[in-house]
Design an enzyme around this catalytic site. Structure first.
Site, PDB file in Angstrom:
ATOM      1  N   GLY A   1      -9.542   4.936  -5.167  1.00  0.00           N
ATOM      2  CA  GLY A   1      -8.077   4.378  -5.265  1.00  0.00           C
ATOM      3  C   GLY A   1      -7.002   4.658  -4.491  1.00  0.00           C
ATOM      4  O   GLY A   1      -7.232   4.868  -3.177  1.00  0.00           O
ATOM      5  N   VAL A   2      -5.881   4.898  -4.888  1.00  0.00           N
ATOM      6  CA  VAL A   2      -4.722   5.674  -4.243  1.00  0.00           C
ATOM      7  C   VAL A   2      -5.216   6.910  -3.377  1.00  0.00           C
ATOM      8  O   VAL A   2      -4.759   7.152  -2.444  1.00  0.00           O
ATOM      9  CB  VAL A   2      -3.692   5.861  -5.192  1.00  0.00           C
ATOM     10  CG1 VAL A   2      -2.335   6.766  -4.568  1.00  0.00           C
ATOM     11  CG2 VAL A   2      -2.868   4.700  -5.359  1.00  0.00           C
ATOM     12  N   ASP A   3      -5.841   7.946  -4.145  1.00  0.00           N
ATOM     13  CA  ASP A   3      -6.294   9.189  -3.714  1.00  0.00           C
ATOM     14  C   ASP A   3      -7.005   8.975  -2.328  1.00  0.00           C
ATOM     15  O   ASP A   3      -6.769   9.616  -1.430  1.00  0.00           O
ATOM     16  CB  ASP A   3      -7.051   9.920  -4.823  1.00  0.00           C
ATOM     17  CG  ASP A   3      -7.229  11.586  -4.484  1.00  0.00           C
ATOM     18  OD1 ASP A   3      -6.206  11.914  -3.627  1.00  0.00           O
ATOM     19  OD2 ASP A   3      -7.778  12.096  -5.403  1.00  0.00           O
TER      20      ASP A   3
ATOM     21  N   ASP B   1       0.768  -1.081  -0.056  1.00  0.00           N
ATOM     22  CA  ASP B   1       0.070   0.053  -0.158  1.00  0.00           C
ATOM     23  C   ASP B   1       1.113   1.332  -0.064  1.00  0.00           C
ATOM     24  O   ASP B   1       1.713   1.305   0.824  1.00  0.00           O
ATOM     25  CB  ASP B   1      -0.958  -0.036   1.219  1.00  0.00           C
ATOM     26  CG  ASP B   1      -1.899   0.869   1.370  1.00  0.00           C
ATOM     27  OD1 ASP B   1      -1.635   2.278   1.097  1.00  0.00           O
ATOM     28  OD2 ASP B   1      -2.987   0.770   1.906  1.00  0.00           O
ATOM     29  N   ILE B   2       0.582   2.149  -0.800  1.00  0.00           N
ATOM     30  CA  ILE B   2       1.229   3.533  -1.119  1.00  0.00           C
ATOM     31  C   ILE B   2       1.636   4.094   0.296  1.00  0.00           C
ATOM     32  O   ILE B   2       2.319   4.737   0.558  1.00  0.00           O
ATOM     33  CB  ILE B   2       0.865   4.299  -2.132  1.00  0.00           C
ATOM     34  CG1 ILE B   2       1.870   5.388  -2.339  1.00  0.00           C
ATOM     35  CG2 ILE B   2      -0.643   4.738  -1.618  1.00  0.00           C
ATOM     36  CD1 ILE B   2       2.826   5.172  -3.180  1.00  0.00           C
TER      37      ILE B   2
ATOM     38  N   SER C   1      -2.138   6.728 -13.426  1.00  0.00           N
ATOM     39  CA  SER C   1      -3.228   6.428 -14.405  1.00  0.00           C
ATOM     40  C   SER C   1      -3.670   5.161 -14.625  1.00  0.00           C
ATOM     41  O   SER C   1      -4.563   4.741 -15.491  1.00  0.00           O
ATOM     42  CB  SER C   1      -2.672   7.018 -15.468  1.00  0.00           C
ATOM     43  OG  SER C   1      -2.879   8.619 -15.308  1.00  0.00           O
ATOM     44  N   THR C   2      -3.146   4.021 -13.790  1.00  0.00           N
ATOM     45  CA  THR C   2      -3.431   2.589 -14.447  1.00  0.00           C
ATOM     46  C   THR C   2      -4.647   2.232 -13.744  1.00  0.00           C
ATOM     47  O   THR C   2      -4.884   0.924 -13.880  1.00  0.00           O
ATOM     48  CB  THR C   2      -2.323   1.784 -14.114  1.00  0.00           C
ATOM     49  OG1 THR C   2      -2.184   1.591 -12.829  1.00  0.00           O
ATOM     50  CG2 THR C   2      -0.753   2.376 -14.803  1.00  0.00           C
ATOM     51  N   GLY C   3      -5.517   2.991 -12.857  1.00  0.00           N
ATOM     52  CA  GLY C   3      -6.541   2.317 -12.063  1.00  0.00           C
ATOM     53  C   GLY C   3      -7.745   3.035 -12.865  1.00  0.00           C
ATOM     54  O   GLY C   3      -8.112   2.854 -14.038  1.00  0.00           O
TER      55      GLY C   3
ATOM     56  N   ASN D   1      -6.575  13.914  -8.717  1.00  0.00           N
ATOM     57  CA  ASN D   1      -7.525  14.484  -9.934  1.00  0.00           C
ATOM     58  C   ASN D   1      -7.147  15.796 -10.025  1.00  0.00           C
ATOM     59  O   ASN D   1      -7.082  16.581  -8.993  1.00  0.00           O
ATOM     60  CB  ASN D   1      -8.818  14.075  -9.443  1.00  0.00           C
ATOM     61  CG  ASN D   1      -9.941  14.648 -10.559  1.00  0.00           C
ATOM     62  OD1 ASN D   1     -10.070  15.647 -10.880  1.00  0.00           O
ATOM     63  ND2 ASN D   1     -10.651  13.402 -10.925  1.00  0.00           N
TER      64      ASN D   1
END
Ligand code: AR6
Length: 174
Positions: A31-33, A9-10, A124-126, A23
């Site tokens: 997601g990550v955000d 996890d980031i 961008s890959t999610g 965004n």
């Protein structure tokens, strides 16, 4: 060159800076955000809201990066937010240079604030739909080029799943 892959996890990375796949317009998403904002706490959204917006209403235009404190995310000191290209709105070929710009912008921010290490999610890959198989080549190329000029920086590619890790491992030849 200090480039490595880390599974997980980031928000759990042990780097001084962690990158948020943000965004351009909205502050906090999925997601990550979402994970970053939950882990950092409400101060993070307040810090993001302080950045001026352009005429399009963007606080972090696609390809650019904005740095805030990491608040509740430890041991990181900074969150470097970048908005990746959205492949639901543009083709992959158009997205590629914008994705490369995201990586460069984030590493430039890291050096600017004095971070010795930075962890990237697969921007961008999610939700934004950039192909997972094509993203690592861009990320690794930009990291290698940047580190050639900034050998003091360590770059970690945070791989959330098995598939991400396999793509990055293939690219790094590790
Ligand atoms: N740690 C590391 N990687 C993760 C995590 C995590 N906690 N969660 C997901 N991933 P995404 P995007 C992987 O969708 O495509 C938000 O709503 C995931 O498997 O987070 O840039 C923003 O507000 C994928 O490979 O980011 C924007 O509107 C990668 O991280 C939009 O989503 C990126 O997935 C940005 O979409």
């Amino acid at each position: 060159m200090k480039i490595r892959i880390e599974r997980g996890d980031i928000t759990k990375m042990e780097t001084e800076a962690v990158v948020n796949a943000a965004n351009a317009v909205f502050i906090g998403g999925g997601g990550v955000d979402g994970a970053i904002h939950r882990a950092a706490g409400p101060e993070l959204a307040k810090a993001c809201a302080k950045f001026p917006r352009n005429k399009a209403g963007e606080w972090c235009p696609t390809g650019e990066a904005r740095t805030t404190p990491a608040f509740g995310i430890k041991p990181a000191k900074w969150v470097i937010h970048t908005a990746g290209p959205d492949c639901r709105e543009m083709g992959v070929e158009e997205a590629k240079p914008l994705l490369a710009k995201c990586y460069r912008s984030c590493m430039e921010e890291a050096v600017k604030v004095g971070a010795k290490s930075i962890a990237f999610p697969a921007i961008s890959t999610g939700i934004f739909g950039f192909p997972k198989e094509l993203a690592p080549a861009i990320a690794v190329k930009e990291a290698r080029a940047f580190l050639a000029a900034h050998p003091e920086l360590e770059v970690v590619f945070c791989c959330f799943g098995e598939r991400d890790a396999a793509c990055y491992t293939a690219e790094l030849g590790a």
